[in-house]
Write a protein that holds these residues in place. Structure first.
Motif: not given
Length: 645
Positions: A603-627
């Motif tokens: 719980a203390s190892r992340s500040i919660g930016l990882g998935l935000f960055i993942v989504d930004s990378i996908v958008r920058a490539h014109g793709g989409r992500i689902r979970v």
């Protein structure tokens, strides 16, 4: 033509005399004039000077001979109608006149008043009305040889009477639904005749009503003024319009509008007065309600916190707005605008340097009627305003109502907030960037030491701790840099180059497993997966997804990474077993500072930016992500990326 016809018969002057003289009678059924019987010539001599419209119809063919007065009734059928059989001249009336002529030839004299005859004397069929007299004409033997028709056209009188009847009907239609009482008085203004409608409206008896008794039905507060104005109207002989309250049969008071006027004799003297009463109670109630509404409006107008004003927009000759005049302002106007004593004054009188855009905006609202809402800065006043403007009144009045608020303090606070946020972003960027170099040195040193042979277990454990801590810090710094860049609106830059996604995934998995030597990762490659992608960004994306799967997935179960071909796209999936992501968090999962399922160990190892960055990378490539995440199936992140060029 004979010399007799040319010589002067018929005697006299006039158009028809001349035409009869000049007419070729030999070409008609009557034959030459010298063969006419003396009785026919005598009848013609009698008819021609007569002032009434007359026509002689002679012989079996009823040949027409008419005088000047009748000629005026012929219209376009003259002069051809002279010497023409009447049924040829007037075929449109034959069904009406033929039976009449038969009766006249039988010896009858017939008269018809205001008889309708459809005629085409003006080139089109039209209705005309006549008073007609049909008399038999006898020859020397005493037999009926023709018909004398005396005609008096009554079309105009008939139409006037119809118009009068229609006017009276319209008057009745207008008055009767609205007038509750109709009455009359003598020349001195005293009631001398009964009015059933007055009695029905007021409940008075005849005796109570006659004379000046009608005044008793008027409300006491209105009686004196009503009597004064009535006597003044009678004395001055002028029409009167007045309003007052009348008592009804049930004792209630109702407002009435009285209108009365004198009727005069031929010599101009007053014969009598006539009047009517119209119930206007509903109108009076509406007016009272309107006054109450205006009072409520004024209360609201004076009590609202926002500034409010009504403007009249001024235009030049080419309908361009050039200025605005203040017509009304509320008490809050001064507080929001900082201006006083503005009524009747224009923008330019109060603020000579005011921006033209304000008049332009309000002019557009006045012309189009379309309301507008906007925020703008008035440099001439040094204030920001939140404005809502809309047209009021009739379009030609060019009036605009403006509801506005001084938002200068809010704008200043927003500017300060933006400056603070910009400072924080710059600080984060500087700090993150300056931390990267020493972290890289720590990671490189720890990696080299762990690869040396002969390192005992205790030292290797310590080096592993150093490596893990430095790796987490490196990812944190990288995520902070990316987060700052996205938040500043720049987006994540990507550099597309052809690559094999299968090979890239194997490389990233190997690198991540260095930090998780005890865990198992299954890699599956399906089909051809070449695409134009940014290798570093895709590695960053997969590193974040895979690290999360290893951190939050079930410890004893492998994580599966799949890459496959889907036509114009390539797919990257990361799946792990373990506790699912709570449904309420799925919608916000890719927002900054959001996490999925919390694992106490991580719980203390992340500040919660990882998935935000993942989504930004996908958008920058014109793709989409689902979970997709359930307790039974585990959690799967699916990334769909276009192959690119």
């Amino acid at each position: 033509m004979t010399s007799e016809a040319r010589g002067g018969w018929p005697a006299g002057r006039g158009e028809m005399v001349e035409r009869i003289r000049a007419h070729d009678w030999a070409a008609t059924p009557l034959g030459p004039v010298e063969h006419w019987p003396l009785c026919l010539r005598a009848i013609v001599d009698m008819v021609l000077p007569n002032g009434f419209p007359m026509v002689v119809l002679w012989g079996p063919q009823l040949v027409q001979i008419y005088n000047d007065s009748y000629r005026a009734l012929m219209g376009l059928k003259h002069p051809k109608g002279l010497g023409q059989p009447t049924h040829e001249c007037w075929p449109e009336t034959r069904h009406i006149t033929a039976p009449v002529y038969e009766r006249v030839f039988a010896g009858e004299t017939l008269t018809f008043e205001d008889s309708l005859l459809p005629l085409t004397r003006s080139g089109r069929l039209e209705d005309a009305w006549f008073t007609l007299s049909f008399s038999p004409l006898r020859d020397e033997s005493g037999h009926v040889a023709g018909v004398l028709v005396t005609v008096l056209e009554t079309t105009e009188r008939h139409r006037a009477e119809v118009a009068l009847r229609e006017s009276e009907a319209r008057f009745r239609g207008l008055v009767e639904p609205f007038a509750q009482a109709v009455w009359e008085t003598d020349a001195q203004g005293r009631v001398v005749a009964d009015s059933p409608s007055w009695r029905a409206y007021t409940g008075q008896t005849v005796d109570e009503y006659l004379g000046d008794g009608w005044m008793a039905a008027i409300h006491a507060d209105d009686r004196e003024e009503t009597l004064r104005t009535w006597r003044e109207a009678v004395r001055s002989v002028v029409p009167l319009t007045a309003e007052f309250r009348l008592r009804g049969p049930d004792g209630s008071w109702r407002w009435t509008l009285v209108r009365t006027a004198p009727l005069r004799n031929a010599d101009g003297s007053v014969h009598k007065w006539v009047g009517m009463n119209i119930d206007v109670t509903a109108r009076k109630q509406a007016e009272a309600a309107q006054r109450e509404s205006e009072a409520r409006y004024q209360t609201l107008f004076n009590s609202i916190d926002e500034g409010f004003c009504i403007l009249q927009v001024l235009f030049d000759a080419e309908q361009r707005p050039i200025d605005c005049r203040y017509l009304e302002v509320n008490p809050a106007f001064e507080r929001h605008s900082g201006m006083r004593d503005v009524l009747g004054k224009t923008f330019r009188e109060l603020l000579p340097s005011i921006e033209p855009s304000w008049s332009d905006t309000y002019g557009r609202v006045a012309l189009t009627g379309e309301p507008t809402r906007f925020e703008d800065y008035a440099a001439s006043m040094g204030r920001w305003f939140d404005v809502y403007a809309f047209r009021i009144g009739e379009p030609h009045e060019r009036k605009v109502a403006v509801l506005f608020t001084d938002i200068t303090l809010r704008k200043q606070a927003e500017r300060m907030l933006r400056e603070r946020v910009d400072f924080e972003r710059q600080l984060i960027g500087i700090v993150s960037h300056d931390l990267r170099n020493p972290l890289n040195a720590i990671l490189l040193s720890a990696t080299m030491l762990m690869r040396r042979s002969g390192v005992d277990a205790r030292k290797e454990g310590a080096l592993r701790c150093v490596f893990d801590a430095a790796e987490r810090m490196r990812r944190l710094v990288r995520d902070l840099l990316d987060f700052t860049q996205v938040r500043m609106g720049q987006g994540l830059p990507v550099k597309r180059e052809p690559l094999d996604l299968h090979a890239l995934v194997h490389k990233v998995v190997d690198e991540v497993l260095v930090a998780y030597p005890e865990r198992e990762v299954e890699v599956r490659a399906e089909g051809e997966a070449r695409a134009a992608l940014d290798a570093d960004r895709i590695a960053q994306l997969l590193g974040n997804l895979l690290s999360n799967a290893l951190a939050y997935g079930a410890a004893g179960r492998p994580v599966c990474v799949t890459t496959r071909d889907e036509g114009a796209h390539v797919v990257l999936e990361v799946h792990n077993r373990g506790e699912p992501i709570p449904p309420e968090k799925l919608e916000r999962l890719f927002q900054p500072l959001e996490r999925g399922a919390q694992s106490p160990a991580h719980a203390s190892r992340s500040i919660g930016l990882g998935l935000f960055i993942v989504d930004s990378i996908v958008r920058a490539h014109g793709g989409r992500i689902r979970v997709h995440s359930t307790a039974g199936e585990g959690t799967t992140f699916s990334v769909l990326l276009p192959r690119g060029d």
